[in-house]
Design a protein around this motif. Structure first.
Motif, PDB file in Angstrom:
ATOM      1  N   PRO A 185       0.829  -1.212   0.000  1.00  0.00           N
ATOM      2  CA  PRO A 185       0.000   0.000   0.000  1.00  0.00           C
ATOM      3  C   PRO A 185       0.863   1.262   0.000  1.00  0.00           C
ATOM      4  CG  PRO A 185      -0.850  -1.607   1.552  1.00  0.00           C
ATOM      5  CD  PRO A 185       0.481  -2.127   1.096  1.00  0.00           C
ATOM      6  N   ALA A 186       0.339   2.310  -0.588  1.00  0.00           N
ATOM      7  CA  ALA A 186       1.109   3.550  -0.701  1.00  0.00           C
ATOM      8  C   ALA A 186       1.485   4.135   0.652  1.00  0.00           C
ATOM      9  CB  ALA A 186       0.320   4.572  -1.509  1.00  0.00           C
ATOM     10  N   ASP A 187       0.653   3.899   1.673  1.00  0.00           N
ATOM     11  CA  ASP A 187       0.953   4.447   2.999  1.00  0.00           C
ATOM     12  C   ASP A 187       1.730   3.469   3.883  1.00  0.00           C
ATOM     13  OD1 ASP A 187      -1.013   2.570   3.425  1.00  0.00           O
ATOM     14  OD2 ASP A 187      -2.409   3.924   4.455  1.00  0.00           O
ATOM     15  N   SER A 188       2.224   2.387   3.296  1.00  0.00           N
ATOM     16  CA  SER A 188       2.988   1.396   4.058  1.00  0.00           C
ATOM     17  C   SER A 188       4.321   1.974   4.519  1.00  0.00           C
ATOM     18  CB  SER A 188       3.245   0.162   3.187  1.00  0.00           C
ATOM     19  OG  SER A 188       4.189  -0.700   3.800  1.00  0.00           O
ATOM     20  N   PRO A 189       4.778   1.588   5.717  1.00  0.00           N
ATOM     21  CA  PRO A 189       6.118   2.005   6.162  1.00  0.00           C
ATOM     22  C   PRO A 189       7.224   1.289   5.391  1.00  0.00           C
ATOM     23  CG  PRO A 189       5.134   0.496   7.747  1.00  0.00           C
ATOM     24  CD  PRO A 189       4.064   0.812   6.752  1.00  0.00           C
ATOM     25  N   LEU A 190       6.854   0.261   4.605  1.00  0.00           N
ATOM     26  CA  LEU A 190       7.840  -0.468   3.805  1.00  0.00           C
ATOM     27  C   LEU A 190       8.061   0.294   2.502  1.00  0.00           C
ATOM     28  CD1 LEU A 190       6.381  -4.060   4.366  1.00  0.00           C
ATOM     29  CD2 LEU A 190       7.992  -2.781   5.798  1.00  0.00           C
ATOM     30  N   LYS A 191       8.920   1.294   2.565  1.00  0.00           N
ATOM     31  CA  LYS A 191       9.116   2.207   1.438  1.00  0.00           C
ATOM     32  C   LYS A 191       9.915   1.583   0.299  1.00  0.00           C
ATOM     33  CE  LYS A 191       7.101   5.549   3.704  1.00  0.00           C
ATOM     34  NZ  LYS A 191       5.727   5.985   3.331  1.00  0.00           N
ATOM     35  N   THR A 192      10.818   0.669   0.628  1.00  0.00           N
ATOM     36  CA  THR A 192      11.688   0.039  -0.372  1.00  0.00           C
ATOM     37  C   THR A 192      11.793  -1.449  -0.071  1.00  0.00           C
ATOM     38  OG1 THR A 192      13.732   0.291   0.903  1.00  0.00           O
ATOM     39  CG2 THR A 192      13.062   2.152  -0.506  1.00  0.00           C
ATOM     40  N   TRP A 193      12.422  -2.197  -0.978  1.00  0.00           N
ATOM     41  CA  TRP A 193      12.635  -3.622  -0.740  1.00  0.00           C
ATOM     42  C   TRP A 193      13.547  -3.834   0.478  1.00  0.00           C
ATOM     43  CZ3 TRP A 193      10.451  -7.977  -1.497  1.00  0.00           C
ATOM     44  CH2 TRP A 193      11.156  -9.192  -1.393  1.00  0.00           C
ATOM     45  N   THR A 194      14.475  -2.936   0.704  1.00  0.00           N
ATOM     46  CA  THR A 194      15.330  -3.040   1.887  1.00  0.00           C
ATOM     47  C   THR A 194      14.503  -2.961   3.163  1.00  0.00           C
ATOM     48  OG1 THR A 194      17.191  -2.043   0.701  1.00  0.00           O
ATOM     49  CG2 THR A 194      17.285  -2.003   3.107  1.00  0.00           C
ATOM     50  N   HIS A 195      13.534  -2.060   3.186  1.00  0.00           N
ATOM     51  CA  HIS A 195      12.638  -1.972   4.346  1.00  0.00           C
ATOM     52  C   HIS A 195      11.816  -3.251   4.493  1.00  0.00           C
ATOM     53  CE1 HIS A 195      12.792   2.633   3.724  1.00  0.00           C
ATOM     54  NE2 HIS A 195      13.596   2.302   4.716  1.00  0.00           N
ATOM     55  N   PHE A 196      11.335  -3.793   3.385  1.00  0.00           N
ATOM     56  CA  PHE A 196      10.553  -5.041   3.397  1.00  0.00           C
ATOM     57  C   PHE A 196      11.359  -6.160   4.054  1.00  0.00           C
ATOM     58  CE2 PHE A 196       9.183  -9.076   1.701  1.00  0.00           C
ATOM     59  CZ  PHE A 196       7.814  -8.964   1.470  1.00  0.00           C
ATOM     60  N   VAL A 197      12.588  -6.349   3.574  1.00  0.00           N
ATOM     61  CA  VAL A 197      13.436  -7.432   4.095  1.00  0.00           C
ATOM     62  C   VAL A 197      13.766  -7.196   5.563  1.00  0.00           C
ATOM     63  CG1 VAL A 197      15.692  -8.550   3.893  1.00  0.00           C
ATOM     64  CG2 VAL A 197      14.383  -7.977   1.825  1.00  0.00           C
ATOM     65  N   GLY A 198      14.089  -5.951   5.920  1.00  0.00           N
ATOM     66  CA  GLY A 198      14.437  -5.649   7.313  1.00  0.00           C
ATOM     67  C   GLY A 198      13.273  -5.893   8.256  1.00  0.00           C
TER      68      GLY A 198
END
Length: 323
Positions: free
Chosen positions: A132-145
Motif C-alpha cells: 500500500p502507498a501508505d505502508s512504512p515499507l518504502k523500499t525492498w530493503t525496508h521489506f526485508v528488514g
C-alpha cells in the motif's frame, strides 16, 4: 461432384487445395463452438487478454469461442478438465506454469508431459511485489528488514498456492532467510481487492497492479524480469537486488491427449494469427506482456524441460509430496 462443391464452398479454397487430406482435415475445425478454459477468475489480466484472443479466434473461424473461467488449485483446473474431454479440438485450456509442478506436489493419475496436446505458446507475465502507498515499507530493503525483525508476521498475498508468485516469493524467502505469512487468492482481481482493502501488507502479482500503482494507491518495490519495466523504470529487478531470479511464467494453449497432428497444426495456425492481431498485442501491452510464441513442437519441449526445472525447485523448497 455435389459433395466436392460443398466442401469447396465450406473451406473457401480451390479444388486443388482440397485434394490434400491435411487441408481437408483442417477445414473441419471448428465444427461447433469452442470452449476455452482460463485458469484464473474473470476481471484479471489473464482473463481480459485471453478474451480478446478468443474474440479474434471466433472472427477467424466463424464459430463462437466460449470462455470458461476455472480459477483455483494453483491454475491447474483447466488442464485437469482436459483429461475428460474428447480430442476433437473443441475443448482448449490455458496451461499456466503451475501445471508442470502438479506431479511433484500431489498425486495425480495423469502426466502433464504426455497427457496434454501442446498447441501454442502465447505470452508470459511481468511480476512484482507491491505494498500500500501508505505502508512504512518504502523500499525492498525496508521489506526485508521488517520481515527479519518480525518472523512470520509480514503477510503477503499471491494468486494461489503453488503459483509462480507464491513459489518465487518462497524462493526469495529461503534465499534471504525470511519467514513470511502467505495468503493465497484465486486470482489477481481478488488479490488486488484484498491489498487495497488493507487485508495484506504486500502482494506478489503480475502487473494487474499497474493501474493502482499509477493512481498512487500502491507502491511497487521490485519486478521479476530480466530488465526493468519501461512503465516502471524506478522499480529494480530481483537481479539488481542481488537475487539471481528471473520469472516470467510463460503460458499457452493445450488440448486433450491424442489430438490428430493435422488438427494441432490447424489450431496452431489459427491461434497464431489471432494472437498477432494488433488488438491482442495492445491488450497484452497494457499489462507489460509480450508475445512469446512457441509452435507445438517447441511448446511440448518447453513443457518437459520446465517440469524438470520445477521438480528441482519444489525439492529445494521442501514442498515435494510424500512418495
Amino acid at each position: 461432384m455435389l459433395r466436392r462443391r460443398t466442401l469447396i464452398k465450406l473451406a473457401g479454397a480451390s479444388p486443388v487445395a482440397l485434394a490434400t487430406p491435411a487441408l481437408h482435415a483442417q477445414a473441419q475445425w471448428p465444427k461447433q463452438p469452442v470452449k476455452l478454459m482460463i485458469a484464473f477468475p474473470a476481471g484479471g489480466p489473464t482473463d481480459l487478454t485471453m478474451r480478446v484472443l478468443a474474440e479474434n479466434i471466433a472472427k477467424a473461424t466463424g464459430q463462437q469461442v466460449l470462455v470458461d473461467n476455472r480459477p483455483g488449485a494453483g491454475g491447474t483446473l483447466p488442464a485437469q478438465q482436459l483429461q475428460l474431454a474428447p480430442p476433437d479440438g473443441h475443448t482448449l485450456a490455458q496451461i499456466p506454469l503451475g501445471v508442470f509442478r502438479l506431479p511433484f506436489t500431489q498425486k495425480i493419475a495423469w502426466d502433464p508431459a504426455t497427457d496434454i496436446s501442446y498447441l501454442i505458446g502465447i505470452t508470459g507475465y511481468a511480476f512484482g511485489v507491491v505494498v500500500p502507498a501508505d505502508s512504512p515499507l518504502k523500499t525492498w530493503t525496508h521489506f526485508v528488514g521488517w520481515a527479519r525483525a518480525n518472523p512470520g508476521k509480514l503477510s503477503y498475498g499471491s494468486t494461489g498456492v503453488l503459483t509462480s508468485p507464491h513459489l518465487t516469493m518462497e524462493d526469495i524467502a529461503q534465499r534471504l532467510n525470511l519467514e513470511l505469512n502467505h495468503i493465497p487468492y484465486k486470482g489477481s482481481a481478488d488479490l488486488m481487492q484484498a491489498i487495497l482493502g488493507g487485508q495484506l501488507m504486500a502482494a506478489a502479482d503480475s502487473t494487474g497492479f499497474a493501474p493502482h500503482v499509477n493512481s498512487g494507491k500502491l507502491r511497487l518495490l521490485n519486478t521479476w524480469g530480466e530488465q526493468r519495466l519501461a512503465k516502471f523504470p524506478d522499480a529494480p529487478t530481483l537481479k539488481e537486488l542481488g537475487l539471481p531470479i528471473v520469472q516470467a511464467s510463460p503460458y499457452g494453449l493445450g488440448g486433450p491427449k491424442g489430438m490428430d497432428p493435422k488438427l494441432v497444426q490447424r489450431i496452431y495456425g489459427v491461434v497464431k494469427k489471432a494472437m498477432e492481431q494488433p488488438n491482442h498485442v495492445e491488450a497484452l501491452a497494457r499489462y507489460d506482456q509480450q508475445l512469446m510464441p512457441m509452435d507445438p513442437a517447441g511448446y511440448t519441449r518447453f513443457a518437459r524441460e520446465t517440469m524438470a526445472r520445477e521438480k528441482v525447485l519444489i525439492e529445494r523448497l521442501g514442498l515435494m509430496r510424500p512418495a
